[in-house]
Design a protein around this motif. Sequence first.
Motif, PDB file in Angstrom:
ATOM      1  N   LEU A  53      32.258  39.700  49.005  1.00 47.22           N
ATOM      2  CA  LEU A  53      32.725  39.300  47.682  1.00 47.22           C
ATOM      3  C   LEU A  53      32.189  37.926  47.342  1.00 47.22           C
ATOM      4  O   LEU A  53      32.405  36.962  48.079  1.00 47.22           O
ATOM      5  N   LYS A  65      41.019  38.910  40.896  1.00 46.33           N
ATOM      6  CA  LYS A  65      39.855  39.557  41.516  1.00 46.33           C
ATOM      7  C   LYS A  65      39.943  39.520  43.037  1.00 46.33           C
ATOM      8  O   LYS A  65      39.768  40.539  43.717  1.00 46.33           O
ATOM      9  N   TRP A  69      40.951  42.638  45.845  1.00 41.36           N
ATOM     10  CA  TRP A  69      39.920  42.915  46.858  1.00 41.36           C
ATOM     11  C   TRP A  69      40.506  42.777  48.261  1.00 41.36           C
ATOM     12  O   TRP A  69      40.309  43.637  49.120  1.00 41.36           O
TER      13      TRP A  69
END
Length: 312
Positions: A53, A65, A69
Amino acid sequence: MEIIIFTSSSLFVKTVSGLTSHCVLAGIVIPEEFNYDLSGTIQYAETNNIPLLRINKNDLQAGGKLTSWMSALHATAVLVMTFPFKIPEHILTLPEKGIFNVHFSKLPAYKGSAPLFWQLKNGESQSCLTVHQMTPELDEGPVVFSQDMPFMSGENYGIAKARLTQLLTLNLGKIIQSIAAGKYDQPQKTTGESFFKSPEISDLTIQWDQQTAEEIENLVNAANPLYNGAITTMNGQELRILEVSLMNVEFNPGTTLPGTVFHVDPHHGPIVLTTDQKLLLINILETPEGVFSGKKICAMGLKAGDQFLNLN
């Protein structure tokens, strides 16, 4: 145990063999802005199909975000191996065991982003590998692992970092086991706290009229190689000194000013007077034209009486 790595340097790649021997890598988080130090990490993640990421500071603060994740990976813990952004509290509480930071000093001394530079510059006799659980406060939290590492004579930043990295690799088994078992309730000491900011140009510049020979040597070692050496000037040209040696000889300095090339040794290089009336041999320095030995720079025209000056 499955862990996620946060990193912005090559430290992860240099310790990955030790990590994979003791845990499963669930994912890797790196800054969105690319730097060449991360090329090995990116290649490792792609080759081994490890989720990677890329994130910026705003994404990190917003949290959505990264939260989604990390939640999808179900990792037990996070290990931070250098990262440029402060990790917000709502992220610190996501993993079951917590988020842990690798720091190269004996906390609470030398908090901040450049502890190894400042320890070498300040002439400390040793550094330390510390792993601690992260809290909202910078470089605080219970200590998981701590081991001192004495500096060798003349050790520079690059060698010290490599030795601390090796120390980390050798002890990752103990560190991972302690995190898994929850054995990280050792509080940091309440005395000896200090904080140092990232070095600025002034911190990297030799002050010939103020710094002793030992202080100059410490600065040169601290600045090599990460900061491209200690800064000085001659004839209006900026130079970087990468290696020096203290000369233990008897001599009469007379009225010579600090920073002056007192003598030129044709086999070794320029010997410079310092403010405490000692002599430093310039072994390696960098000019805009390249990196040269002291011997080579003298062959190119540097002579006795020339003077290194402070950066204005």
